[in-house]
Design an enzyme around this catalytic site. Structure first.
Site, PDB file in Angstrom:
ATOM      1  N   GLU A  53     -26.273  35.450  38.218  1.00  6.77           N
ATOM      2  CA  GLU A  53     -26.368  36.494  37.204  1.00  6.77           C
ATOM      3  C   GLU A  53     -27.110  36.025  35.969  1.00  6.77           C
ATOM      4  O   GLU A  53     -27.917  36.719  35.425  1.00  6.77           O
ATOM      5  CB  GLU A  53     -24.964  36.958  36.821  1.00  6.77           C
ATOM      6  N   ASP A  54     -26.817  34.824  35.536  1.00  2.00           N
ATOM      7  CA  ASP A  54     -27.435  34.396  34.289  1.00  2.00           C
ATOM      8  C   ASP A  54     -27.934  32.963  34.425  1.00  2.00           C
ATOM      9  O   ASP A  54     -27.351  32.159  35.151  1.00  2.00           O
ATOM     10  CB  ASP A  54     -26.440  34.507  33.129  1.00  2.00           C
ATOM     11  N   HIS A 114     -20.027  35.320  34.111  1.00  2.00           N
ATOM     12  CA  HIS A 114     -21.007  36.393  33.876  1.00  2.00           C
ATOM     13  C   HIS A 114     -22.112  35.795  33.003  1.00  2.00           C
ATOM     14  O   HIS A 114     -22.717  34.808  33.402  1.00  2.00           O
ATOM     15  CB  HIS A 114     -20.264  37.565  33.227  1.00  2.00           C
ATOM     16  N   ILE A 116     -24.069  33.511  30.274  1.00  2.00           N
ATOM     17  CA  ILE A 116     -23.833  32.162  29.769  1.00  2.00           C
ATOM     18  C   ILE A 116     -24.798  31.864  28.626  1.00  2.00           C
ATOM     19  O   ILE A 116     -25.842  32.503  28.490  1.00  2.00           O
ATOM     20  CB  ILE A 116     -24.014  31.084  30.862  1.00  2.00           C
ATOM     21  N   HIS A 217     -14.518  36.688  33.596  1.00  2.00           N
ATOM     22  CA  HIS A 217     -13.696  37.876  33.848  1.00  2.00           C
ATOM     23  C   HIS A 217     -12.549  37.523  34.794  1.00  2.00           C
ATOM     24  O   HIS A 217     -12.521  38.001  35.936  1.00  2.00           O
ATOM     25  CB  HIS A 217     -14.536  39.009  34.453  1.00  2.00           C
ATOM     26  N   ASN A 251     -20.416  41.339  28.358  1.00  2.00           N
ATOM     27  CA  ASN A 251     -21.460  41.103  29.346  1.00  2.00           C
ATOM     28  C   ASN A 251     -22.145  39.770  29.095  1.00  2.00           C
ATOM     29  O   ASN A 251     -22.182  38.906  29.940  1.00  2.00           O
ATOM     30  CB  ASN A 251     -22.478  42.250  29.297  1.00  2.00           C
ATOM     31  N   ASP A 252     -22.684  39.594  27.902  1.00  2.00           N
ATOM     32  CA  ASP A 252     -23.492  38.412  27.653  1.00  2.00           C
ATOM     33  C   ASP A 252     -23.242  37.904  26.239  1.00  2.00           C
ATOM     34  O   ASP A 252     -22.783  38.648  25.370  1.00  2.00           O
ATOM     35  CB  ASP A 252     -24.977  38.774  27.830  1.00  2.00           C
ATOM     36  N   ASN A 307     -26.431  44.983  27.080  1.00  2.00           N
ATOM     37  CA  ASN A 307     -26.364  44.020  28.168  1.00  2.00           C
ATOM     38  C   ASN A 307     -26.839  42.646  27.719  1.00  2.00           C
ATOM     39  O   ASN A 307     -26.162  41.995  26.937  1.00  2.00           O
ATOM     40  CB  ASN A 307     -27.205  44.579  29.337  1.00  2.00           C
ATOM     41  N   ASP A 352     -31.892  44.196  32.244  1.00  2.00           N
ATOM     42  CA  ASP A 352     -30.589  43.532  32.298  1.00  2.00           C
ATOM     43  C   ASP A 352     -30.527  42.381  31.304  1.00  2.00           C
ATOM     44  O   ASP A 352     -30.109  42.542  30.168  1.00  2.00           O
ATOM     45  CB  ASP A 352     -30.332  43.056  33.736  1.00  2.00           C
ATOM     46  N   ASN A 353     -31.000  41.191  31.686  1.00  2.00           N
ATOM     47  CA  ASN A 353     -30.865  40.042  30.804  1.00  2.00           C
ATOM     48  C   ASN A 353     -32.217  39.604  30.249  1.00  2.00           C
ATOM     49  O   ASN A 353     -33.244  39.812  30.871  1.00  2.00           O
ATOM     50  CB  ASN A 353     -30.206  38.895  31.589  1.00  2.00           C
TER      51      ASN A 353
END
Ligand SMILES: *[C@@H]1O[C@H](CO)[C@@H](O)[C@H](O)[C@H]1NC(C)=O
Ligand SMILES: *[C@@H]1O[C@H](CO)[C@@H](O)[C@H](O)[C@H]1NC(C)=O
Ligand SMILES: *[C@@H]1O[C@H](CO)[C@@H](O)[C@H](O)[C@H]1NC(C)=O
Ligand SMILES: *[C@@H]1O[C@H](CO)[C@@H](O)[C@H](O)[C@H]1NC(C)=O
Ligand SMILES: CC(=O)N[C@H]1CO[C@H](CO)[C@@H](O)[C@@H]1O
Length: 438
Positions: A53-54, A114, A116, A217, A251-252, A307, A352-353
């Protein structure tokens, strides 16, 4: 009569929901087909199959990758496995991933990482005008000469007591008025003295401890975990769990001080049905939060779904991706950590990121070209991937270009793209990860 009113109301509500649903499908780019954009030198990263994800890359080329996110409404191929943090050394010819060992005393079974963010403690302290009691602060010298030690409370909450040696190298702090004379005397005595004096900064060298902050989470709640990275042992030592009532549906994060960070909240509700409703009705109730041990506050609001968040190279601007509004907000960071909006860059895809290219300052955005396929997962017709580059972010007309796009045949659900001197890593919510020469 009553029935008629009820029926009319019901009809109105259904019409509204219908209208919102159509708009929602449009905002999710539900009928978009992805035009492929290929990069010549790419391969899938072995060992990363269940999400990445990250990704956060340190200035020395070590990349942290969070994997195994379980999130309501998102597919997951390894629902029984706890999440992990992987490390990849981008200086190697053929970089491989390695799972980081996490210290005992942390509940690894419920680890669900999630967003980082890393923070390198360079020991640089900003002395705010509020703490300008500088004349009472006289001198602090580490080994070999200890001339006297002042106590100081900077706005980062650091406290130095007599006898406490926090720094490896000799350190000196003096009031501005006496710095010149005393400094030159001391410089002769301690040639390695690492003191840089400017009007508002004292820069000191320390051992550059790397901290990794991870949005977690566990049991579908939100916490922020602070780890210390042990490079030799390739391990993470858990230091603390940060919880706060405002740290919900996080989220971030982007960490900007030893205990200071901004965090995005992606949904107002936590119940999955209400989250869907929130997205369909486009309530725009999500926000960006500032956290420090002393103060927690909402610093920007009105996002459909805030996000990814990151910071410009000069640390003056914060970039926030609003995935459902398909845009990137450029915000100015104020002295009190408040954020004021500078501009909004519309992307036409679900962003998203965000990461920043350390060489150019350009924004790289991991995007979902067709988010409906992400919500309703079909392996025969999977969600695609897309990476955009935004150049000249602060100019009148930022340039947006597509660096990579794929219909899902190679990579599904890209969430982040991170670059390090010509090497590009593309991560996904639940699928594989791609390594490319850029
Ligand atoms: C991904 O998850 C699947 C299903 O649990 C598992 O078989 C596989 O080994 C996992 N892959 C990796 C690289 O962890
Ligand atoms: C991971 O850490 C545990 C406990 O700290 C230790 O027992 C184990 O040997 C470590 N594993 C590796 C691969 O270093
Ligand atoms: C995605 O949807 C938005 C909103 O409907 C639209 O403005 C945009 O052009 C779409 N993007 C593409 C590439 O079709
Ligand atoms: C995706 O693209 C590949 C080749 O680029 C093609 O073979 C495949 O049929 C496409 N898949 C879908 C679902 O459109
Ligand atoms: C951009 C942001 O704030 N979120 C994360 C996305 O990934 C980058 C690096 O890949 C991290 O630095 C960010 O913490």
């Amino acid at each position: 009569m009553g029935k008629l009113v009820v029926l009319t109301l019901l009809g109105a509500v259904l019409a509204l929901i219908g209208e919102r649903l159509v708009a929602f499908r449009q905002r999710m780019n539900a009928s978009r087909a992805v035009e492929p954009v290929d990069l010549p030198n790419c391969h899938l990263i072995e060992g990363l199959e269940n999400g990445s994800e990250d990704i956060d890359i340190l200035p020395n080329g070590l990349a942290f990758i969070s994997s195994g996110l379980k999130y309501p409404g998102m597919p997951n191929f390894a629902s029984d496995e706890p999440g992990q943090i992987f490390l990849m050394d981008l200086n190697e010819q053929n970089p491989r991933v390695q799972a980081l060992n996490i210290s005992d005393g942390f509940d690894k079974a419920s680890f669900n990482p999630h967003g980082i963010s890393t923070f390198i403690d360079k020991g640089t302290m900003r002395i705010s005008s509020a703490s300008q009691g500088l004349d009472s602060l006289y001198c602090m010298v580490g080994n070999p000469i200890k001339k006297g030690i002042g106590e100081m409370n900077t706005d980062q909450g650091l406290k130095w007591d007599d006898g406490t040696r926090l720094f490896q190298t000799p350190v000196l702090i003096l009031p501005r008025t006496s710095v010149k004379s005393e400094n030159s005397v001391l410089r002769k005595q301690i040639p390695t003295l690492s003191l840089v004096h400017s009007s508002s900064y004292f820069t000191m060298k320390t051992d550059h401890t790397v901290y990794l902050y991870v949005v977690n989470h566990p049991h579908m709640k939100s916490t922020v975990e602070k780890f210390k990275f042990e490079e030799q042992q390739r391990s993470l030592v858990h230091l603390k769990t940060i919880k706060h009532e405002l740290l919900t549906s996080v989220n971030d994060i982007v960490v900007l001080g030893p205990e200071q960070f901004y965090a995005t909240r992606d949904h107002y509700f936590t119940n999955f049905f209400l989250v869907l409703l929130e997205m369909i009705m486009d309530l725009r109730w999500t926000y960006v939060l500032f956290y420090s041990p002393k103060e927690v506050k909402v610093v920007a609001k009105g996002f459909s779904s805030a996000n990814g968040i990151t910071v410009s190279l000069d640390k003056k601007y914060i970039y926030v991706a609003d995935v459902l509004a398909q845009n990137v907000h450029v915000l100015n960071k104020r002295g009190n950590w408040d954020l004021t909006q500078v501009k909004v860059i519309q992307l036409g895809t679900l962003v998203d990121n965000l990461t920043v290219d350390p060489d150019t300052g350009d924004i790289l955005a991991g995007c979902h070209p067709n988010a409906m396929k992400l919500l309703i997962y079909n392996p025969e017709d999977p969600p695609g991937s897309e990476v955009l580059r935004i150049q000249d972010v602060l100019s009148e007309a930022p340039k947006i270009s597509t660096k990579y796009a794929n219909n899902g045949s190679v990579l599904q659900g890209s969430s982040v793209a991170s670059v390090y001197h010509g090497k590009l890593l593309i991560g996904t919510v639940f699928h594989k990860a791609l390594y490319c020469l850029f």
